[in-house]
Design a protein around this motif. Structure first.
Motif, PDB file in Angstrom:
ATOM      1  N   ALA A   1      34.455  15.725   5.367  1.00  0.00           N
ATOM      2  CA  ALA A   1      33.712  15.005   4.331  1.00  0.00           C
ATOM      3  C   ALA A   1      33.338  15.911   3.167  1.00  0.00           C
ATOM      4  CB  ALA A   1      32.459  14.371   4.935  1.00  0.00           C
ATOM      5  N   ASP A   2      32.982  17.169   3.467  1.00  0.00           N
ATOM      6  CA  ASP A   2      32.549  18.076   2.407  1.00  0.00           C
ATOM      7  C   ASP A   2      33.702  18.803   1.732  1.00  0.00           C
ATOM      8  OD1 ASP A   2      33.281  19.734   4.469  1.00  0.00           O
ATOM      9  OD2 ASP A   2      31.376  20.801   4.611  1.00  0.00           O
ATOM     10  N   GLN A   3      34.956  18.447   2.090  1.00  0.00           N
ATOM     11  CA  GLN A   3      36.125  19.079   1.469  1.00  0.00           C
ATOM     12  C   GLN A   3      36.805  18.189   0.416  1.00  0.00           C
ATOM     13  OE1 GLN A   3      38.271  19.815   5.151  1.00  0.00           O
ATOM     14  NE2 GLN A   3      37.794  22.015   5.054  1.00  0.00           N
ATOM     15  N   TRP A   4      36.488  16.903   0.425  1.00  0.00           N
ATOM     16  CA  TRP A   4      37.164  15.982  -0.489  1.00  0.00           C
ATOM     17  C   TRP A   4      36.926  16.351  -1.948  1.00  0.00           C
ATOM     18  CZ3 TRP A   4      41.121  13.089   0.350  1.00  0.00           C
ATOM     19  CH2 TRP A   4      41.336  12.494   1.598  1.00  0.00           C
ATOM     20  N   ASN A   5      35.681  16.682  -2.306  1.00  0.00           N
ATOM     21  CA  ASN A   5      35.374  17.030  -3.692  1.00  0.00           C
ATOM     22  C   ASN A   5      36.248  18.172  -4.184  1.00  0.00           C
ATOM     23  OD1 ASN A   5      33.419  15.133  -4.266  1.00  0.00           O
ATOM     24  ND2 ASN A   5      31.714  16.419  -3.652  1.00  0.00           N
ATOM     25  N   PHE A   6      36.360  19.217  -3.372  1.00  0.00           N
ATOM     26  CA  PHE A   6      37.128  20.389  -3.773  1.00  0.00           C
ATOM     27  C   PHE A   6      38.618  20.069  -3.891  1.00  0.00           C
ATOM     28  CE2 PHE A   6      39.547  24.214  -2.532  1.00  0.00           C
ATOM     29  CZ  PHE A   6      39.250  25.009  -3.620  1.00  0.00           C
ATOM     30  N   ILE A   7      39.165  19.359  -2.904  1.00  0.00           N
ATOM     31  CA  ILE A   7      40.596  19.065  -2.911  1.00  0.00           C
ATOM     32  C   ILE A   7      40.960  18.194  -4.112  1.00  0.00           C
ATOM     33  CG2 ILE A   7      42.416  17.798  -1.691  1.00  0.00           C
ATOM     34  CD1 ILE A   7      41.152  18.803   0.913  1.00  0.00           C
ATOM     35  N   ILE A   8      40.170  17.167  -4.370  1.00  0.00           N
ATOM     36  CA  ILE A   8      40.450  16.296  -5.514  1.00  0.00           C
ATOM     37  C   ILE A   8      40.276  17.066  -6.823  1.00  0.00           C
ATOM     38  CG2 ILE A   8      39.605  14.283  -6.788  1.00  0.00           C
ATOM     39  CD1 ILE A   8      39.105  12.936  -4.081  1.00  0.00           C
TER      40      ILE A   8
ATOM     41  N   ASN B   1      35.887   4.879  -0.496  1.00  0.00           N
ATOM     42  CA  ASN B   1      35.071   5.280  -1.650  1.00  0.00           C
ATOM     43  C   ASN B   1      35.598   6.529  -2.345  1.00  0.00           C
ATOM     44  OD1 ASN B   1      33.037   3.204  -1.189  1.00  0.00           O
ATOM     45  ND2 ASN B   1      32.431   4.417   0.587  1.00  0.00           N
ATOM     46  N   LEU B   2      36.866   6.852  -2.126  1.00  0.00           N
ATOM     47  CA  LEU B   2      37.437   8.018  -2.787  1.00  0.00           C
ATOM     48  C   LEU B   2      37.426   7.874  -4.307  1.00  0.00           C
ATOM     49  CD1 LEU B   2      40.492   8.966  -0.529  1.00  0.00           C
ATOM     50  CD2 LEU B   2      38.296  10.118  -0.698  1.00  0.00           C
ATOM     51  N   ASP B   3      37.447   6.634  -4.789  1.00  0.00           N
ATOM     52  CA  ASP B   3      37.422   6.444  -6.239  1.00  0.00           C
ATOM     53  C   ASP B   3      36.144   7.005  -6.858  1.00  0.00           C
ATOM     54  OD1 ASP B   3      36.094   4.457  -4.805  1.00  0.00           O
ATOM     55  OD2 ASP B   3      36.427   2.918  -6.310  1.00  0.00           O
ATOM     56  N   LYS B   4      35.042   6.967  -6.106  1.00  0.00           N
ATOM     57  CA  LYS B   4      33.781   7.506  -6.618  1.00  0.00           C
ATOM     58  C   LYS B   4      33.858   9.023  -6.772  1.00  0.00           C
ATOM     59  CE  LYS B   4      30.987   3.779  -4.639  1.00  0.00           C
ATOM     60  NZ  LYS B   4      29.904   3.428  -3.672  1.00  0.00           N
ATOM     61  N   ILE B   5      34.540   9.677  -5.829  1.00  0.00           N
ATOM     62  CA  ILE B   5      34.700  11.128  -5.918  1.00  0.00           C
ATOM     63  C   ILE B   5      35.577  11.484  -7.110  1.00  0.00           C
ATOM     64  CG2 ILE B   5      35.562  13.176  -4.721  1.00  0.00           C
ATOM     65  CD1 ILE B   5      34.886  11.844  -2.094  1.00  0.00           C
ATOM     66  N   ILE B   6      36.652  10.729  -7.310  1.00  0.00           N
ATOM     67  CA  ILE B   6      37.544  10.995  -8.441  1.00  0.00           C
ATOM     68  C   ILE B   6      36.808  10.771  -9.766  1.00  0.00           C
ATOM     69  CG2 ILE B   6      39.728  10.380  -9.549  1.00  0.00           C
ATOM     70  CD1 ILE B   6      40.668   9.350  -6.791  1.00  0.00           C
ATOM     71  N   LYS B   7      36.013   9.705  -9.839  1.00  0.00           N
ATOM     72  CA  LYS B   7      35.274   9.389 -11.059  1.00  0.00           C
ATOM     73  C   LYS B   7      34.242  10.449 -11.401  1.00  0.00           C
ATOM     74  CE  LYS B   7      35.461   4.315 -10.905  1.00  0.00           C
ATOM     75  NZ  LYS B   7      34.640   3.079 -10.685  1.00  0.00           N
ATOM     76  N   SER B   8      33.751  11.163 -10.402  1.00  0.00           N
ATOM     77  CA  SER B   8      32.707  12.155 -10.651  1.00  0.00           C
ATOM     78  C   SER B   8      33.228  13.353 -11.442  1.00  0.00           C
ATOM     79  CB  SER B   8      32.098  12.623  -9.327  1.00  0.00           C
ATOM     80  OG  SER B   8      33.011  13.374  -8.568  1.00  0.00           O
ATOM     81  N   ASN B   9      34.551  13.478 -11.555  1.00  0.00           N
ATOM     82  CA  ASN B   9      35.128  14.515 -12.391  1.00  0.00           C
ATOM     83  C   ASN B   9      35.210  14.006 -13.821  1.00  0.00           C
ATOM     84  OD1 ASN B   9      37.277  16.163 -13.759  1.00  0.00           O
ATOM     85  ND2 ASN B   9      37.296  17.172 -11.762  1.00  0.00           N
ATOM     86  N   GLN B  10      34.706  14.781 -14.775  1.00  0.00           N
ATOM     87  CA  GLN B  10      34.643  14.336 -16.164  1.00  0.00           C
ATOM     88  C   GLN B  10      36.020  14.129 -16.789  1.00  0.00           C
ATOM     89  OE1 GLN B  10      32.647  17.364 -18.419  1.00  0.00           O
ATOM     90  NE2 GLN B  10      33.950  19.030 -17.697  1.00  0.00           N
ATOM     91  N   GLN B  11      37.065  14.638 -16.154  1.00  0.00           N
ATOM     92  CA  GLN B  11      38.411  14.482 -16.707  1.00  0.00           C
ATOM     93  C   GLN B  11      39.151  13.269 -16.141  1.00  0.00           C
ATOM     94  OE1 GLN B  11      39.743  18.710 -16.039  1.00  0.00           O
ATOM     95  NE2 GLN B  11      40.199  18.594 -18.220  1.00  0.00           N
ATOM     96  N   THR B  12      38.552  12.592 -15.172  1.00  0.00           N
ATOM     97  CA  THR B  12      39.153  11.364 -14.631  1.00  0.00           C
ATOM     98  C   THR B  12      38.078  10.276 -14.529  1.00  0.00           C
ATOM     99  OG1 THR B  12      38.826  12.313 -12.421  1.00  0.00           O
ATOM    100  CG2 THR B  12      41.055  12.447 -13.361  1.00  0.00           C
ATOM    101  N   PRO B  13      37.568   9.809 -15.664  1.00  0.00           N
ATOM    102  CA  PRO B  13      36.438   8.869 -15.631  1.00  0.00           C
ATOM    103  C   PRO B  13      36.809   7.448 -15.226  1.00  0.00           C
ATOM    104  CG  PRO B  13      37.159   9.225 -17.887  1.00  0.00           C
ATOM    105  CD  PRO B  13      37.958  10.174 -17.033  1.00  0.00           C
ATOM    106  N   ILE B  14      38.093   7.102 -15.340  1.00  0.00           N
ATOM    107  CA  ILE B  14      38.545   5.750 -14.996  1.00  0.00           C
ATOM    108  C   ILE B  14      39.505   5.843 -13.825  1.00  0.00           C
ATOM    109  CG2 ILE B  14      39.716   3.673 -15.785  1.00  0.00           C
ATOM    110  CD1 ILE B  14      38.899   4.416 -18.635  1.00  0.00           C
TER     111      ILE B  14
END
Length: 304
Positions: A151-158, A210-223
């Motif tokens: 769970a705590d690795q998804w942010n880094f990998i994405i 809810n992976l879309d929420k992790i992707i959205k949290s990056n300022q370069q992939t807002p949509i």
């Protein structure tokens, strides 16, 4: 979740993708940890191949990102993270001959000799960062790693996937999901055993929808776009259901699965074998368990 820090962290081990890569022949390596969830033999690899063609049929495509025209017309660079035996890449490399494809996996089960000339495989892990420069690829893909990413690795990998993607390029993730709808008692027990096994290793499968929420949290992939396709496993699901049943039963009918799941289920190995090969097959004739495949994709913007 930014990507500047990760690019600095891995600047000393970048691979220049415009150079030829020496792919030495390797044999299947036995994995002591996660040996059930990582393909370790040729039956496992065959099931990975089957799953690729199943997902392609369900979506009627190999990807959902709107990059088809660029792949056809331009010399794009494409990366598959956690590529396994490379089925997805082999399919694309033969179709988009102008493009250059790279597969990365720490488990070297990919082909090294019989493959298209525009396809390269690299033995490397994804948890220490992707060994590529920033803004290197037009398309970065990842599929079916739900059982191995904590769970705590998804942010880094994405974040790493986004870092190595060019502005204007796309990242895409594919994962299976189940909602328990229509589950019979045996399928439910198996699924709950997986949840327990994953939880012991810090893997939370509830993160997947809810992976879309992790992707959205990056300022370069807002949509972020999300596409989900549902299907029934077993004879009541038609050809797709029958194909998925073969994969599902085969996935659980092996020694590694038995070693991992029978203690969690509280049954002997002999009873586990009967449950999978007989009871499960019989249950699928009379139930309609619903599964789905999820695709998430996003375009990287240049916000500099």
């Amino acid at each position: 979740m930014g990507n500047n820090n990760s690019s600095l962290k891995h600047k000393n081990k970048k691979i220049e993708t415009n150079k030829e890569i020496d792919n030495k022949t390797t044999e299947l390596e036995e994995k002591k940890e996660l040996k059930y969830y990582i393909p370790n033999n040729y039956d496992d690899i065959d099931r990975v191949h089957m799953f690729h063609f199943l997902q392609r049929y369900i979506f009627q495509s190999n990807f959902s990102s709107p990059i088809e025209e660029r792949l056809m017309q331009e010399k794009c660079k494409v990366l598959d993270v956690g590529c396994g035996p490379g089925t997805w890449l082999l399919d694309l490399a033969n179709k988009y001959e102008k493009c250059v494809f790279y597969g990365l996996d720490n488990n070297p089960i990919f082909p090294n000799e019989i493959k298209p000339g525009n396809l390269n495989f690299i033995k490397a892990g994804m948890f220490d960062g992707l060994p590529f420069p920033d803004n290197e690829f037009d398309f970065v893909h990842q599929g079916f790693v739900l059982f191995v990413v904590k769970a705590d690795q998804w942010n880094f990998i994405i974040s790493e996937m986004i870092r190595v993607t060019k502005p204007g390029g796309y990242i895409e993730l594919l994962e299976p999901f189940s909602s328990f709808r229509g589950f019979g008692p045996i399928v439910r027990k198996i699924h709950e055993a997986h949840l327990a096994s994953c939880s012991e290793r810090g893997v939370d499968m509830k993160v997947l929808p809810n992976l879309d929420k992790i992707i959205k949290s990056n300022q370069q992939t807002p949509i972020v776009y999300k596409e989900e396709r549902f299907f029934i496993s077993g004879p009541n699901g038609g050809k797709v259901g029958t194909a998925h049943e073969d994969i599902y039963v085969g996935y659980h009918d092996n020694d590694a699965a038995m070693e991992n799941l029978s203690p969690i289920l509280g049954i002997s190995k002999e009873k586990y074998k009967i449950m999978i090969t007989k009871d499960l097959v019989e249950e699928l004739k009379h139930t309609s368990p619903e599964f789905s495949l999820l695709r998430f994709w996003a375009k990287k913007i240049n916000n500099n």
